[in-house]
Design a protein around this motif. Structure first.
Motif, PDB file in Angstrom:
ATOM      1  N   THR A  90       0.831  -1.195   0.000  1.00 23.97           N
ATOM      2  CA  THR A  90       0.000   0.000   0.000  1.00 23.97           C
ATOM      3  C   THR A  90       0.871   1.252   0.000  1.00 23.97           C
ATOM      4  O   THR A  90       1.733   1.415   0.869  1.00 23.97           O
ATOM      5  CB  THR A  90      -0.926   0.009   1.225  1.00 23.97           C
ATOM      6  N   ALA A  91       0.658   2.108  -0.990  1.00 20.22           N
ATOM      7  CA  ALA A  91       1.477   3.316  -1.133  1.00 20.22           C
ATOM      8  C   ALA A  91       0.993   4.120  -2.334  1.00 20.22           C
ATOM      9  O   ALA A  91       0.207   3.624  -3.152  1.00 20.22           O
ATOM     10  CB  ALA A  91       2.936   2.951  -1.330  1.00 20.22           C
ATOM     11  N   HIS A  92       1.478   5.332  -2.415  1.00 19.04           N
ATOM     12  CA  HIS A  92       1.375   6.078  -3.663  1.00 19.04           C
ATOM     13  C   HIS A  92       2.536   5.626  -4.546  1.00 19.04           C
ATOM     14  O   HIS A  92       3.680   5.587  -4.092  1.00 19.04           O
ATOM     15  CB  HIS A  92       1.472   7.581  -3.406  1.00 19.04           C
ATOM     16  N   TYR A  93       2.226   5.302  -5.775  1.00 23.37           N
ATOM     17  CA  TYR A  93       3.233   4.838  -6.723  1.00 23.37           C
ATOM     18  C   TYR A  93       3.493   5.942  -7.749  1.00 23.37           C
ATOM     19  O   TYR A  93       2.543   6.527  -8.304  1.00 23.37           O
ATOM     20  CB  TYR A  93       2.768   3.561  -7.416  1.00 23.37           C
ATOM     21  N   TYR A  94       4.782   6.175  -8.006  1.00 25.34           N
ATOM     22  CA  TYR A  94       5.200   7.236  -8.909  1.00 25.34           C
ATOM     23  C   TYR A  94       6.058   6.663 -10.031  1.00 25.34           C
ATOM     24  O   TYR A  94       6.948   5.839  -9.781  1.00 25.34           O
ATOM     25  CB  TYR A  94       6.032   8.280  -8.165  1.00 25.34           C
ATOM     26  N   CYS A  95       5.808   7.112 -11.242  1.00 20.54           N
ATOM     27  CA  CYS A  95       6.734   6.792 -12.320  1.00 20.54           C
ATOM     28  C   CYS A  95       7.659   7.987 -12.511  1.00 20.54           C
ATOM     29  O   CYS A  95       7.291   9.130 -12.224  1.00 20.54           O
ATOM     30  CB  CYS A  95       6.003   6.439 -13.613  1.00 20.54           C
ATOM     31  N   ALA A  96       8.857   7.699 -12.984  1.00 21.74           N
ATOM     32  CA  ALA A  96       9.863   8.740 -13.130  1.00 21.74           C
ATOM     33  C   ALA A  96      10.789   8.418 -14.291  1.00 21.74           C
ATOM     34  O   ALA A  96      10.931   7.246 -14.674  1.00 21.74           O
ATOM     35  CB  ALA A  96      10.666   8.875 -11.839  1.00 21.74           C
ATOM     36  N   ALA A  97      11.403   9.462 -14.836  1.00 24.88           N
ATOM     37  CA  ALA A  97      12.325   9.317 -15.965  1.00 24.88           C
ATOM     38  C   ALA A  97      13.690   9.875 -15.586  1.00 24.88           C
ATOM     39  O   ALA A  97      13.783  10.977 -15.028  1.00 24.88           O
ATOM     40  CB  ALA A  97      11.784  10.055 -17.189  1.00 24.88           C
ATOM     41  N   ALA A  98      14.728   9.110 -15.896  1.00 18.03           N
ATOM     42  CA  ALA A  98      16.104   9.501 -15.589  1.00 18.03           C
ATOM     43  C   ALA A  98      16.896   9.614 -16.878  1.00 18.03           C
ATOM     44  O   ALA A  98      16.984   8.646 -17.645  1.00 18.03           O
ATOM     45  CB  ALA A  98      16.753   8.483 -14.661  1.00 18.03           C
ATOM     46  N   ARG A  99      17.469  10.770 -17.112  1.00 19.97           N
ATOM     47  CA  ARG A  99      18.324  10.936 -18.275  1.00 19.97           C
ATOM     48  C   ARG A  99      19.612  10.164 -18.032  1.00 19.97           C
ATOM     49  O   ARG A  99      20.306  10.399 -17.057  1.00 19.97           O
ATOM     50  CB  ARG A  99      18.626  12.411 -18.511  1.00 19.97           C
ATOM     51  N   VAL A 100      19.902   9.198 -18.886  1.00 19.58           N
ATOM     52  CA  VAL A 100      21.082   8.354 -18.709  1.00 19.58           C
ATOM     53  C   VAL A 100      21.974   8.442 -19.931  1.00 19.58           C
ATOM     54  O   VAL A 100      21.561   8.930 -20.990  1.00 19.58           O
ATOM     55  CB  VAL A 100      20.678   6.881 -18.446  1.00 19.58           C
ATOM     56  N   PHE A 101      23.177   7.955 -19.774  1.00 20.63           N
ATOM     57  CA  PHE A 101      24.170   8.063 -20.851  1.00 20.63           C
ATOM     58  C   PHE A 101      23.919   7.056 -21.959  1.00 20.63           C
ATOM     59  O   PHE A 101      23.983   7.383 -23.145  1.00 20.63           O
ATOM     60  CB  PHE A 101      25.566   7.876 -20.278  1.00 20.63           C
ATOM     61  N   GLY A 102      23.638   5.825 -21.574  1.00 16.71           N
ATOM     62  CA  GLY A 102      23.522   4.757 -22.556  1.00 16.71           C
ATOM     63  C   GLY A 102      22.141   4.121 -22.585  1.00 16.71           C
ATOM     64  O   GLY A 102      21.393   4.189 -21.612  1.00 16.71           O
ATOM     65  N   VAL A 103      21.811   3.504 -23.685  1.00 20.70           N
ATOM     66  CA  VAL A 103      20.488   2.904 -23.857  1.00 20.70           C
ATOM     67  C   VAL A 103      20.276   1.679 -22.980  1.00 20.70           C
ATOM     68  O   VAL A 103      19.148   1.223 -22.815  1.00 20.70           O
ATOM     69  CB  VAL A 103      20.244   2.530 -25.328  1.00 20.70           C
ATOM     70  N   HIS A 104      21.353   1.160 -22.398  1.00 20.16           N
ATOM     71  CA  HIS A 104      21.246  -0.001 -21.512  1.00 20.16           C
ATOM     72  C   HIS A 104      21.287   0.395 -20.040  1.00 20.16           C
ATOM     73  O   HIS A 104      21.159  -0.462 -19.158  1.00 20.16           O
ATOM     74  CB  HIS A 104      22.388  -0.976 -21.780  1.00 20.16           C
ATOM     75  N   ASP A 105      21.443   1.664 -19.770  1.00 17.98           N
ATOM     76  CA  ASP A 105      21.592   2.117 -18.390  1.00 17.98           C
ATOM     77  C   ASP A 105      20.254   2.148 -17.663  1.00 17.98           C
ATOM     78  O   ASP A 105      19.215   2.425 -18.252  1.00 17.98           O
ATOM     79  CB  ASP A 105      22.208   3.511 -18.353  1.00 17.98           C
ATOM     80  N   THR A 106      20.314   1.883 -16.377  1.00 16.51           N
ATOM     81  CA  THR A 106      19.147   1.988 -15.519  1.00 16.51           C
ATOM     82  C   THR A 106      19.469   2.936 -14.371  1.00 16.51           C
ATOM     83  O   THR A 106      20.597   3.411 -14.248  1.00 16.51           O
ATOM     84  CB  THR A 106      18.748   0.616 -14.959  1.00 16.51           C
ATOM     85  N   ALA A 107      18.498   3.185 -13.527  1.00 23.56           N
ATOM     86  CA  ALA A 107      18.713   4.082 -12.394  1.00 23.56           C
ATOM     87  C   ALA A 107      17.900   3.591 -11.212  1.00 23.56           C
ATOM     88  O   ALA A 107      16.704   3.324 -11.351  1.00 23.56           O
ATOM     89  CB  ALA A 107      18.308   5.512 -12.764  1.00 23.56           C
ATOM     90  N   ARG A 108      18.576   3.474 -10.075  1.00 24.10           N
ATOM     91  CA  ARG A 108      17.894   2.950  -8.892  1.00 24.10           C
ATOM     92  C   ARG A 108      17.779   3.954  -7.757  1.00 24.10           C
ATOM     93  O   ARG A 108      17.138   3.674  -6.747  1.00 24.10           O
ATOM     94  CB  ARG A 108      18.622   1.690  -8.401  1.00 24.10           C
ATOM     95  N   LEU A 109      18.377   5.119  -7.925  1.00 28.19           N
ATOM     96  CA  LEU A 109      18.301   6.143  -6.887  1.00 28.19           C
ATOM     97  C   LEU A 109      17.345   7.249  -7.316  1.00 28.19           C
ATOM     98  O   LEU A 109      17.381   7.701  -8.459  1.00 28.19           O
ATOM     99  CB  LEU A 109      19.685   6.736  -6.631  1.00 28.19           C
ATOM    100  N   ALA A 110      16.545   7.718  -6.378  1.00 25.74           N
ATOM    101  CA  ALA A 110      15.602   8.779  -6.692  1.00 25.74           C
ATOM    102  C   ALA A 110      16.312  10.036  -7.183  1.00 25.74           C
ATOM    103  O   ALA A 110      15.787  10.770  -8.023  1.00 25.74           O
ATOM    104  CB  ALA A 110      14.747   9.101  -5.463  1.00 25.74           C
ATOM    105  N   THR A 111      17.509  10.253  -6.680  1.00 26.11           N
ATOM    106  CA  THR A 111      18.262  11.452  -7.066  1.00 26.11           C
ATOM    107  C   THR A 111      18.731  11.417  -8.515  1.00 26.11           C
ATOM    108  O   THR A 111      19.133  12.439  -9.057  1.00 26.11           O
ATOM    109  CB  THR A 111      19.475  11.634  -6.149  1.00 26.11           C
ATOM    110  N   GLU A 112      18.673  10.257  -9.131  1.00 24.72           N
ATOM    111  CA  GLU A 112      19.067  10.137 -10.540  1.00 24.72           C
ATOM    112  C   GLU A 112      17.951  10.551 -11.487  1.00 24.72           C
ATOM    113  O   GLU A 112      18.187  10.706 -12.677  1.00 24.72           O
ATOM    114  CB  GLU A 112      19.463   8.695 -10.854  1.00 24.72           C
ATOM    115  N   TYR A 113      16.761  10.700 -10.972  1.00 22.50           N
ATOM    116  CA  TYR A 113      15.608  10.951 -11.816  1.00 22.50           C
ATOM    117  C   TYR A 113      15.338  12.440 -11.986  1.00 22.50           C
ATOM    118  O   TYR A 113      15.390  13.212 -11.041  1.00 22.50           O
ATOM    119  CB  TYR A 113      14.376  10.236 -11.243  1.00 22.50           C
ATOM    120  N   ASN A 114      15.037  12.791 -13.234  1.00 19.90           N
ATOM    121  CA  ASN A 114      14.845  14.183 -13.598  1.00 19.90           C
ATOM    122  C   ASN A 114      13.383  14.596 -13.656  1.00 19.90           C
ATOM    123  O   ASN A 114      13.060  15.775 -13.476  1.00 19.90           O
ATOM    124  CB  ASN A 114      15.484  14.456 -14.969  1.00 19.90           C
ATOM    125  N   TYR A 115      12.524  13.645 -13.958  1.00 17.94           N
ATOM    126  CA  TYR A 115      11.109  13.953 -14.143  1.00 17.94           C
ATOM    127  C   TYR A 115      10.274  12.949 -13.368  1.00 17.94           C
ATOM    128  O   TYR A 115      10.563  11.755 -13.352  1.00 17.94           O
ATOM    129  CB  TYR A 115      10.730  13.909 -15.627  1.00 17.94           C
TER     130      TYR A 115
END
Length: 126
Positions: A90-115
């Motif tokens: 139970t929670a509010h769920y948020y989607c977010a987008a992180a600008r990354v360098f490569g097409v295979h990169d992922t992001a697991r920290l909230a601070t990495e997300y831009n939008y």
């Protein structure tokens, strides 16, 4: 990148839900996508992330094996399929987008997300 999340609701323990996130503008750059959640009185936590190419995905241990992140680039959509839901989901769920360098990169920290999109509430009753 504007994000719009939807699909939350009130369900019972063991039920499933699919959250959707509209991501117009994502195709214009390399953006990894992520889902985070925030329960009342708790900090926002990472749930899942997917690379721009869609070939890499990572999950929080608490949802591994129950949640699946996916995307449809042609429709600018990202999804979070949630199975076997528990009250602790139970929670509010948020989607977010992180600008990354490569097409295979992922992001697991909230601070990495831009939008960030607005949250969609998921309530799981016991």
């Amino acid at each position: 990148v504007q994000l719009q999340a939807s699909g939350g609701g009130l369900v019972q323990t063991g039920d499933s839900l699919r959250l959707s996130c509209s991501t117009p503008g994502r195709a214009a750059g390399n953006y990894a996508m992520g889902w985070f959640r925030q329960a009342p009185g708790k900090e926002r936590e990472f749930v899942a992330t997917i690379s721009w190419r869609g070939d890499r995905k990572y999950y929080a241990d608490s949802v591994k094996g129950r949640f699946t992140i996916s995307q449809e680039m042609s429709n600018n959509m990202v999804y979070l399929r949630m199975n076997n839901l528990k009250p602790e989901d139970t929670a509010h769920y948020y989607c977010a987008a992180a600008r990354v360098f490569g097409v295979h990169d992922t992001a697991r920290l909230a601070t990495e997300y831009n939008y960030w999109g607005q949250g969609t509430l998921v309530t799981v009753s016991s």
